[in-house]
Write a protein that holds these residues in place. Sequence first.
Motif, PDB file in Angstrom:
ATOM      1  N   GLU A  27       0.573  -1.530   0.192  1.00 48.10           N
ATOM      2  CA  GLU A  27      -0.011   0.134   0.289  1.00 48.10           C
ATOM      3  C   GLU A  27       0.659   1.403  -0.134  1.00 48.10           C
ATOM      4  O   GLU A  27       0.372   1.868  -0.849  1.00 48.10           O
ATOM      5  N   ARG A  28       2.454   1.149   0.717  1.00 44.60           N
ATOM      6  CA  ARG A  28       2.960   2.439   0.859  1.00 44.60           C
ATOM      7  C   ARG A  28       3.658   2.372  -0.983  1.00 44.60           C
ATOM      8  O   ARG A  28       4.299   3.466  -0.740  1.00 44.60           O
ATOM      9  N   LYS A  55      -9.435   0.321   2.255  1.00 43.70           N
ATOM     10  CA  LYS A  55      -9.218   1.274   1.476  1.00 43.70           C
ATOM     11  C   LYS A  55      -8.965   0.150   0.006  1.00 43.70           C
ATOM     12  O   LYS A  55      -9.478   0.780  -0.587  1.00 43.70           O
ATOM     13  N   PHE A  56      -8.949  -0.763   0.368  1.00 46.00           N
ATOM     14  CA  PHE A  56      -8.284  -1.704  -0.960  1.00 46.00           C
ATOM     15  C   PHE A  56      -9.312  -3.157  -0.678  1.00 46.00           C
ATOM     16  O   PHE A  56     -10.088  -3.682   0.389  1.00 46.00           O
ATOM     17  N   ILE A  63      -4.381  -5.312  -4.099  1.00 45.89           N
ATOM     18  CA  ILE A  63      -3.658  -3.584  -4.037  1.00 45.89           C
ATOM     19  C   ILE A  63      -2.610  -3.700  -6.282  1.00 45.89           C
ATOM     20  O   ILE A  63      -1.743  -3.815  -5.775  1.00 45.89           O
ATOM     21  N   ASP A  64      -3.760  -2.968  -5.987  1.00 49.04           N
ATOM     22  CA  ASP A  64      -3.781  -2.265  -7.394  1.00 49.04           C
ATOM     23  C   ASP A  64      -3.489  -3.996  -8.367  1.00 49.04           C
ATOM     24  O   ASP A  64      -4.943  -4.615  -8.087  1.00 49.04           O
ATOM     25  N   HIS A  65      -2.560  -4.224  -8.934  1.00 51.81           N
ATOM     26  CA  HIS A  65      -1.679  -5.093  -9.697  1.00 51.81           C
ATOM     27  C   HIS A  65      -2.136  -6.594  -8.984  1.00 51.81           C
ATOM     28  O   HIS A  65      -1.348  -7.780  -9.445  1.00 51.81           O
ATOM     29  N   TYR A  66      -1.421  -6.618  -7.599  1.00 59.75           N
ATOM     30  CA  TYR A  66      -1.227  -7.736  -6.421  1.00 59.75           C
ATOM     31  C   TYR A  66      -2.171  -8.110  -6.168  1.00 59.75           C
ATOM     32  O   TYR A  66      -3.231  -7.015  -5.964  1.00 59.75           O
ATOM     33  N   GLN A  67      -2.336  -9.078  -5.911  1.00 64.44           N
ATOM     34  CA  GLN A  67      -3.261 -10.353  -4.643  1.00 64.44           C
ATOM     35  C   GLN A  67      -2.167 -10.559  -3.703  1.00 64.44           C
ATOM     36  O   GLN A  67      -0.907 -11.609  -4.503  1.00 64.44           O
ATOM     37  N   LEU A  68      -2.891 -10.426  -2.635  1.00 67.08           N
ATOM     38  CA  LEU A  68      -1.453 -10.867  -1.405  1.00 67.08           C
ATOM     39  C   LEU A  68      -2.774 -11.599  -0.334  1.00 67.08           C
ATOM     40  O   LEU A  68      -3.868 -11.732  -0.196  1.00 67.08           O
ATOM     41  N   GLY A  69      -2.723 -12.961  -0.411  1.00 71.62           N
ATOM     42  CA  GLY A  69      -3.676 -14.078   0.492  1.00 71.62           C
ATOM     43  C   GLY A  69      -2.802 -14.825   1.168  1.00 71.62           C
ATOM     44  O   GLY A  69      -1.336 -14.624   1.290  1.00 71.62           O
ATOM     45  N   ILE A  70      -3.170 -14.976   2.238  1.00 67.70           N
ATOM     46  CA  ILE A  70      -2.367 -15.699   3.507  1.00 67.70           C
ATOM     47  C   ILE A  70      -3.628 -17.048   3.873  1.00 67.70           C
ATOM     48  O   ILE A  70      -4.667 -16.894   3.964  1.00 67.70           O
ATOM     49  N   LYS A  71      -2.990 -18.263   4.428  1.00 69.77           N
ATOM     50  CA  LYS A  71      -3.456 -19.614   4.778  1.00 69.77           C
ATOM     51  C   LYS A  71      -2.773 -20.270   5.827  1.00 69.77           C
ATOM     52  O   LYS A  71      -1.427 -20.760   5.086  1.00 69.77           O
TER      53      LYS A  71
END
Length: 353
Positions: free
Chosen positions: A268-269, A305-306, A320-328
């Motif tokens: 995000e920064r 925000k996102f 976040i924009d073109h990125y996808q961040l996932g946690i499992k």
Amino acid sequence: MQDMHIYRNVNLDAEDLSSDEDVLCEAKLKMFKPWAIAMCILATMIFYGFTSFFSWLYRFSWGSIFLNLNVCFIFFLIYVGCFLWLFAALFIYLKRRALKKRTYSYQKFKYLDGFVRIVIDILAILMIGMLFVLKMNNLSSLLSFLGYFILITLFATIINTKIPLIKNPIKKKIAVIVSVAVFVGVYFLYNEIDFSKLDKQEITITLPKNKRIDENNSNLLVDTTTFIQKIGKDKDDGEAIYSFEGYYQCLNTFVSKNIFKELVLERERQTRMPSDKEIDQIVEEKGSWRSDEIGYNTYQNVLKKFKKRKSMYFDRVVEIDHYQLGIKGKKVLVVYDEDIDDFYHHYINFIQK
């Protein structure tokens, strides 16, 4: 001859007897030079200045520490050095002060000497513990380091303490030659031992053609595989711009949650970072600019925000924009310009940790 007294002590390092307190104090003052205090303080300032210069590049949060353990270990060693230099300066000052006031005594300072040894032992244990965390999955380097350290320590101990006790010059020379020969022989024999079979095997990830492995890094807390793809060119200098993606397999959910939070905040920064032209304008107006002027948002604000999306494989996914961040659970995945579920299904899902 009846007034003559002869004393002996089995301790070769025992303090020489002296009946003149002034002579004894002046002799001891020569052991604790004023310039030694200045050198200790100067060394502290240099080391601390080094860390201050680079510390703005890293954020001291749990997630950032887990992601940059090697850097944190170096910073820790430098801070330990600063502490010891300052402690040495204080130690020398206190002894000089006591000697000048004629209040110095072995009994008075033996507790301080003991405290110094305890502090050094604690710091040594902490450093060994951090080294263990960093290199546990890479036992070959850890065992090599420990082996060489033990060999050099034993050799130095023999040369400095045992050989000087030999009175016969010929026997002393023979002892030195034999010690050096044994040390060299054992050193080369130890160097031939292959510890690589004890290392944790790196995970191989098959990636799409447009992506390539950037770095594999492993420690006791997290196994990291970062991969990149070319996403464009810089308009000013024409240099290639690459994405920053990665797969993180963590020791437990505490580590994975903090790493995921840090990656989300950093991504995000990056969206608020000025372009090169904007940076040039800021430099012209203000005279300088540093990336740490762009602060971090709070995790909750970023989530608001996102966009968050549902996922088949992950408990939480943030776009976040073109990125996808996932946690499992103990796993974290960051992909660029990909559907995170499809990427995980085709390239990650079949990997066994």
